[in-house]
Enzyme design. Structure first.
Site, PDB file in Angstrom:
ATOM      1  CB  VAL A  49      -0.948  -0.005   1.229  1.00  0.00           C
ATOM      2  CG1 VAL A  49      -1.735   1.301   1.300  1.00  0.00           C
ATOM      3  CG2 VAL A  49      -1.905  -1.185   1.149  1.00  0.00           C
ATOM      4  N   GLY A  94       4.396   4.098   3.193  1.00  0.00           N
ATOM      5  CA  GLY A  94       3.987   2.877   2.502  1.00  0.00           C
ATOM      6  C   GLY A  94       4.142   1.696   3.440  1.00  0.00           C
ATOM      7  CE  LYS A  95       4.823  -1.580   8.207  1.00  0.00           C
ATOM      8  NZ  LYS A  95       5.781  -0.781   8.992  1.00  0.00           N
ATOM      9  N   GLY A  96       4.083  -2.970   3.257  1.00  0.00           N
ATOM     10  CA  GLY A  96       3.803  -4.158   2.469  1.00  0.00           C
ATOM     11  C   GLY A  96       3.703  -5.364   3.360  1.00  0.00           C
ATOM     12  CG  ASP A 135       7.242  -4.162   9.421  1.00  0.00           C
ATOM     13  OD1 ASP A 135       7.307  -2.939   9.513  1.00  0.00           O
ATOM     14  OD2 ASP A 135       6.383  -4.830  10.034  1.00  0.00           O
TER      15      ASP A 135
END
Ligand code: NAD
Length: 405
Positions: A49, A94-96, A135
């Site tokens: 995202v 952002g992040k995934g 992460d």
């Protein structure tokens, strides 16, 4: 944690006079990538995202966890936008994630899944577009595979496409230590702002892992008058009125021993719950989310709480304790040292330079002290607590940048 983030964004946005439509537009991400990745044998749901890039390339980790969902990734991406803006970093949010339990995969399948994640996303990421990082359950090895796959497909050899690489592969010195070190820098600056930096005080810490250990070492250097009197790992806690030495605890943990087996004449064993309610000036939370909650908030006796973990104080407990005068130093500020070091890693890659650890950590310190100064002054101007002030600071910085939203 997700509800808490949205509540704080909404509170801060309303304070700035944003309409409901403005808030809704802000919460909506720029792009949501939802796809499948394969480890060669099995397929998994995967996400990236990209929430907001007004202040720079999208930035945020990729987590591997069976319970990863689109809504979680979206909320975490939004939080990254605020965190990067509040810390004054030139990155967006952002992040995934991949909905996989990596412990069930051998290295070959993990590598294949990781390379496939990059193959699927390659058109949407890159050094000036979106710069993912490690992460939960991802590490330097995973990122090294990602960089290698990205380089193979695009020919980009700058290594600036990802951060959190191993040092031999373009990673930065100081990245491992930066979150914990930065947390001590933030605490030191907050105590200065509140006129408590010269006082003899005590602190307790929950979580003596990577972040907690680095915090303890830096704290001893910066704030020797703030004595460590209690510490806990997942097995239980230790308490000593004479003080605990960071190096003793770190050495003990390095031998993979548990605190419940620690023996010393000056030390007594306590439970994790007791640690949270110790009579100390500063309570440092470096383990898990949600540990201070409605069940124990009335028993907390610290004057300051430093949120090194993400969301260790629930919304209800935050509001209760703030009302009682406890100063909660928010996660988006307290643990921003990690992403600050990521920015420095990216800058080194772009400039084809490699900086010494002390140079990196000094720069991290400077960014974080500036961020604390800004957040505390916003807090004073708007008469709000530090958490609300951090969200306000982030949103104000984002407002200043004209976007095409
Ligand atoms: P880690 O796994 O190295 O250490 C976690 C520590 O918490 C260990 O000492 C463990 O024993 C302890 N712990 C686990 N459950 C506990 C419990 N119930 N009670 C007391 N202690 C318990 O993790 P880390 O990298 O040090 O990260 C700590 C926290 O900080 C996590 O919440 C993480 O998401 C957050 N965080 C980490 C970074 C980073 O750069 N590593 C950045 C931002 C936030």
């Amino acid at each position: 944690m997700l509800k808490t983030a949205q509540t704080f964004i909404t509170r801060a946005a309303k304070e700035l006079g944003w309409s409901d439509a403005d808030i809704e537009a802000f919460l909506k991400p720029d792009h949501e990538h939802e796809f499948e990745v394969s480890d060669g044998e099995k397929a998994y749901k995967a996400y990236r995202v990209q929430h907001d890039n007004r202040r720079g390339p999208y930035k945020g980790g990729v987590r591997y966890h069976a319970e990863v969902s689109k809504s979680e990734v979206q909320a975490l991406a939004t939080l990254m936008t605020i965190k990067n803006a509040a810390a004054g970093l030139g990155f967006g949010g952002g992040k995934g994630g991949v909905a996989v339990n990596p412990k069930e995969l051998d290295d070959a399948r993990l590598e294949e899944l990781t390379r496939d994640y990059v193959r699927q996303l390659v058109d949407y990421i890159g050094p000036d577009v979106d710069v993912p990082a490690p992460d939960v359950n991802t590490n330097a090895q995973v990122i090294d595979w990602m960089v290698d796959e990205y380089e193979k497909i695009t020919g980009d050899s700058s290594k600036a496409s990802f951060t959190g690489k191993s040092v031999g592969q373009g990673g930065s010195e100081g990245r491992e230590a930066a979150t914990g070190y930065g947390g001590a820098d933030v605490l030191s600056e907050v105590l200065k702002q509140y006129g408590d930096d010269k006082k003899d005080m005590t602190y307790a810490i929950q979580g003596v892992g990577n972040v907690g250990t680095n915090f303890m070492f830096r704290e001893e250097e910066l704030l020797p008058q703030v004595l460590l009197v209690a510490a806990a790992d997942s097995s239980g806690g230790l308490s000593s009125g004479f003080g605990l030495a960071a190096s003793d605890l770190a050495d003990y943990r390095k031998q993979h021993k548990k605190f419940r087996d620690y023996q010393s004449d000056d030390t007594i064993h306590i439970t994790n719950e007791q640690l949270l309610c110790e009579e100390v000036d500063v309570l440092v939370l470096a383990a898990l989310g949600g540990v201070i909650n409605k069940d124990n908030m009335e028993h907390v006796r610290a004057k300051y709480i430093l949120e090194l973990a993400n969301g260790p104080v629930t919304l209800e407990a935050h509001d209760y304790l703030t009302e009682k005068g406890v100063i909660i130093i928010p996660d988006i500020l307290a643990n921003a040292g990690g992403v600050t070091a990521s920015l420095l890693e990216w800058q080194q890659n772009k400039a084809d330079e490699h900086w010494e650890e002390d140079v990196v950590l000094e720069k991290v310190e400077q960014y974080l002290r500036n961020a604390v100064d800004e957040v505390t002054s916003v807090g004073e101007r708007h008469k709000v607590c530090l958490k609300e002030a951090a969200f306000l600071t982030g949103l104000m910085r984002l407002e200043k940048v004209k976007g095409d939203r």
